[in-house]
Design a protein around this motif. Sequence first.
Motif, PDB file in Angstrom:
ATOM      1  N   TYR A  23      -4.134  -0.268  -5.927  1.00  0.00           N
ATOM      2  CA  TYR A  23      -3.828  -1.134  -6.909  1.00  0.00           C
ATOM      3  C   TYR A  23      -2.336  -1.406  -6.922  1.00  0.00           C
ATOM      4  N   LEU A  24      -2.117  -0.964  -7.234  1.00  0.00           N
ATOM      5  CA  LEU A  24      -0.337  -1.269  -7.348  1.00  0.00           C
ATOM      6  C   LEU A  24      -0.753  -2.461  -6.165  1.00  0.00           C
ATOM      7  N   VAL A  25      -0.249  -3.062  -5.336  1.00  0.00           N
ATOM      8  CA  VAL A  25      -1.191  -3.423  -4.927  1.00  0.00           C
ATOM      9  C   VAL A  25      -1.090  -5.221  -5.003  1.00  0.00           C
ATOM     10  N   SER A  26      -2.449  -5.004  -5.719  1.00  0.00           N
ATOM     11  CA  SER A  26      -3.689  -6.041  -6.503  1.00  0.00           C
ATOM     12  C   SER A  26      -3.373  -5.818  -7.800  1.00  0.00           C
ATOM     13  N   PHE A  27      -2.576  -5.038  -8.371  1.00  0.00           N
ATOM     14  CA  PHE A  27      -1.725  -6.225  -9.920  1.00  0.00           C
ATOM     15  C   PHE A  27      -0.332  -6.740  -8.826  1.00  0.00           C
ATOM     16  N   ILE A  28      -0.018  -6.129  -8.170  1.00  0.00           N
ATOM     17  CA  ILE A  28       1.459  -7.113  -7.976  1.00  0.00           C
ATOM     18  C   ILE A  28       0.739  -8.669  -7.712  1.00  0.00           C
ATOM     19  N   CYS A  29      -0.010  -9.366  -7.092  1.00  0.00           N
ATOM     20  CA  CYS A  29      -0.671  -9.715  -6.403  1.00  0.00           C
ATOM     21  C   CYS A  29      -1.069 -10.300  -7.394  1.00  0.00           C
ATOM     22  N   ASP A  30      -2.519  -9.638  -8.209  1.00  0.00           N
ATOM     23  CA  ASP A  30      -2.663 -10.566  -9.496  1.00  0.00           C
ATOM     24  C   ASP A  30      -1.787 -11.269 -10.644  1.00  0.00           C
ATOM     25  N   SER A  31      -0.589 -10.500 -10.739  1.00  0.00           N
ATOM     26  CA  SER A  31       0.560 -10.914 -11.116  1.00  0.00           C
ATOM     27  C   SER A  31       0.815 -12.719 -10.406  1.00  0.00           C
TER      28      SER A  31
ATOM     29  N   LEU B 104       0.988 -16.065 -12.303  1.00  0.00           N
ATOM     30  CA  LEU B 104       2.358 -17.436 -12.379  1.00  0.00           C
ATOM     31  C   LEU B 104       1.924 -18.350 -11.078  1.00  0.00           C
ATOM     32  N   ALA B 105       1.187 -18.552 -10.705  1.00  0.00           N
ATOM     33  CA  ALA B 105       0.730 -19.688 -10.174  1.00  0.00           C
ATOM     34  C   ALA B 105       2.363 -19.535  -8.868  1.00  0.00           C
ATOM     35  N   ILE B 106       2.730 -18.662  -8.375  1.00  0.00           N
ATOM     36  CA  ILE B 106       3.629 -18.068  -7.058  1.00  0.00           C
ATOM     37  C   ILE B 106       2.892 -17.863  -6.140  1.00  0.00           C
ATOM     38  N   PHE B 107       1.735 -17.470  -6.185  1.00  0.00           N
ATOM     39  CA  PHE B 107       0.416 -17.422  -5.020  1.00  0.00           C
ATOM     40  C   PHE B 107      -0.792 -18.323  -5.544  1.00  0.00           C
ATOM     41  N   SER B 108      -1.549 -19.069  -4.187  1.00  0.00           N
ATOM     42  CA  SER B 108      -2.795 -19.986  -4.332  1.00  0.00           C
ATOM     43  C   SER B 108      -3.620 -18.750  -5.197  1.00  0.00           C
ATOM     44  N   PRO B 109      -5.039 -18.413  -5.078  1.00  0.00           N
ATOM     45  CA  PRO B 109      -5.561 -17.668  -6.440  1.00  0.00           C
ATOM     46  C   PRO B 109      -6.887 -17.271  -4.741  1.00  0.00           C
TER      47      PRO B 109
ATOM     48  N   TRP C 272      -7.165 -12.178  -1.923  1.00  0.00           N
ATOM     49  CA  TRP C 272      -7.472 -11.515  -0.701  1.00  0.00           C
ATOM     50  C   TRP C 272      -6.284 -10.714  -0.207  1.00  0.00           C
ATOM     51  N   ILE C 273      -5.261 -10.694  -0.499  1.00  0.00           N
ATOM     52  CA  ILE C 273      -4.206  -9.944   0.067  1.00  0.00           C
ATOM     53  C   ILE C 273      -4.140  -8.915   0.362  1.00  0.00           C
ATOM     54  N   PRO C 274      -4.785  -8.348  -1.116  1.00  0.00           N
ATOM     55  CA  PRO C 274      -4.869  -6.776  -0.981  1.00  0.00           C
ATOM     56  C   PRO C 274      -5.854  -6.627   0.185  1.00  0.00           C
ATOM     57  N   THR C 275      -6.788  -7.467   0.460  1.00  0.00           N
ATOM     58  CA  THR C 275      -7.856  -6.463   1.612  1.00  0.00           C
ATOM     59  C   THR C 275      -8.074  -6.585   2.304  1.00  0.00           C
ATOM     60  N   PHE C 276      -6.847  -7.883   3.010  1.00  0.00           N
ATOM     61  CA  PHE C 276      -6.276  -8.333   4.739  1.00  0.00           C
ATOM     62  C   PHE C 276      -5.310  -7.325   4.401  1.00  0.00           C
ATOM     63  N   LEU C 277      -4.251  -6.723   3.928  1.00  0.00           N
ATOM     64  CA  LEU C 277      -3.271  -5.702   4.740  1.00  0.00           C
ATOM     65  C   LEU C 277      -3.950  -4.170   4.546  1.00  0.00           C
ATOM     66  N   GLY C 278      -4.409  -3.885   3.833  1.00  0.00           N
ATOM     67  CA  GLY C 278      -5.677  -2.817   3.641  1.00  0.00           C
ATOM     68  C   GLY C 278      -6.217  -2.619   5.465  1.00  0.00           C
ATOM     69  N   LEU C 279      -6.736  -3.745   4.858  1.00  0.00           N
ATOM     70  CA  LEU C 279      -7.313  -3.677   7.057  1.00  0.00           C
ATOM     71  C   LEU C 279      -7.101  -3.429   7.994  1.00  0.00           C
ATOM     72  N   GLY C 280      -5.977  -4.549   7.937  1.00  0.00           N
ATOM     73  CA  GLY C 280      -5.091  -4.316   9.088  1.00  0.00           C
ATOM     74  C   GLY C 280      -4.004  -3.033   9.156  1.00  0.00           C
ATOM     75  N   LEU C 281      -4.287  -2.596   7.924  1.00  0.00           N
ATOM     76  CA  LEU C 281      -3.402  -1.148   7.670  1.00  0.00           C
ATOM     77  C   LEU C 281      -4.211  -0.093   8.870  1.00  0.00           C
ATOM     78  N   GLY C 282      -5.928  -0.277   8.521  1.00  0.00           N
ATOM     79  CA  GLY C 282      -6.674   0.627   8.415  1.00  0.00           C
ATOM     80  C   GLY C 282      -6.454   0.552  10.244  1.00  0.00           C
TER      81      GLY C 282
ATOM     82  N   ILE D 189     -13.159  -8.256  -4.650  1.00  0.00           N
ATOM     83  CA  ILE D 189     -13.653  -6.708  -5.389  1.00  0.00           C
ATOM     84  C   ILE D 189     -14.126  -6.114  -3.972  1.00  0.00           C
ATOM     85  N   PRO D 190     -15.358  -6.399  -4.247  1.00  0.00           N
ATOM     86  CA  PRO D 190     -16.635  -5.415  -3.523  1.00  0.00           C
ATOM     87  C   PRO D 190     -15.401  -5.232  -1.964  1.00  0.00           C
ATOM     88  N   PHE D 191     -14.783  -6.044  -1.591  1.00  0.00           N
ATOM     89  CA  PHE D 191     -14.701  -5.562  -0.096  1.00  0.00           C
ATOM     90  C   PHE D 191     -13.729  -4.164   0.000  1.00  0.00           C
TER      91      PHE D 191
END
Length: 391
Positions: A350-358, A362-367, A372-382, A312-314
């Motif tokens: 935060y929409l992407v973060s909420f989806i990833c958290d859900s 549901l154990a579809i994504f690993s912890p 970290w997907i929202p962070t890496f997606l954001g850095l990639g976009l930047g 989250i801090p990132f």
Amino acid sequence: MSATLKQKPALSVWNPFRVSVLDRYLLKQLLLPFLFGVAAFSSIGVSVGALFDLIRKITTVNLPFEIALQVFFLQIPLYISYALPMSTLLATLMMYSRLSTDSELIALRSAGMSLYRLIMPAVFLSLMITLTSFAFNEAIVPAANYRATTTLETALKADTKKFQEENILSSEYAEVKGEDGKTKRVLSRIFYASEFNGDSLSGLTVLDFSQTGLTQIISADAAKWEVAKGRWKFSDGTIYVVSPDGSYRNIFKFAEQEIQLPRTPLDLANRKQDWMEMNIAELQEALALANSTGDEKQAYKMRLRIQQKLAIPFICLVFGVIGSTLGMRPQRSGKGTSFAISILIIFGYYLVSFICDSLGLLAIFSPIMAAWIPTFLGLGLGGLLLSRASR
């Protein structure tokens, strides 16, 4: 007659240990909108998220004003932590937009400055805010959240019992090496208590399979955890030792008996704090407790929350890179447009973060993926936006 060679302007290289006049200028320009953003976003957040609800409680359930004021101030750190990444985005977007609008970016690039060099002060400030956010979320926010919750519950005379009252069941497992040499997880102990009054357990039954070839059954009226000795003190009970053939090998009755068992049942009975009321060390303790009792679902959730505490801090760094890059684009817009763009980016992130958290719950994504997907997606976009802007 000698010919004069025309030299290209030298490219400026970022040195984090030497603050140039340009760096001081850019950092100063970033600081004021950042502080404005912290004040604005935290004020809006605490008003919508806390103030209105406290006013309603004052008027409808007679919450004392002094208690409401105390809870209000205890909830401010949470909304400041929310405001830090938003303010980073707003500050970078506003500052670089102003430089672009006033043609200062054109002048700096004409002097040999690359966009990568110009963005470095913003990246440096974003990293500093990231570290500050991490420390703030670890040391202040969880304790303030917990204090606010317990203060409000006590004042409203709600059910302030911070423990599970009935049917405390704890299962413990041990790692055992089998005949094939492989390690497997086997049940070693079952601990059941019918009631817990916040101080002692009553109506206890303990099935102990930890000793090879023997099963020990402990039945007692009550048990209390002795903090100084680090063991349980059982009262009015009986210990049955069962041999492998099913017969009772020994029966021992006692009035009081100290027994060396883990304090896991007491930890289970006590109030479970929300993850926003715990720091990483407390989440790791909750993870160890879930692992020891075989609660895989709770253990998975704790692993997700630990990764989110780290990730989250990132958001501050992500927003700093994106805000700087978008602000460098040629435009003739004012501060209002920068504020509107900030809101859209914040909502999308935060929409992407909420989806990833859900998906993580549901154990579809690993912890790790979910956190970290929202962070890496954001850095990639930047990074993509910066690469396109520098062409």
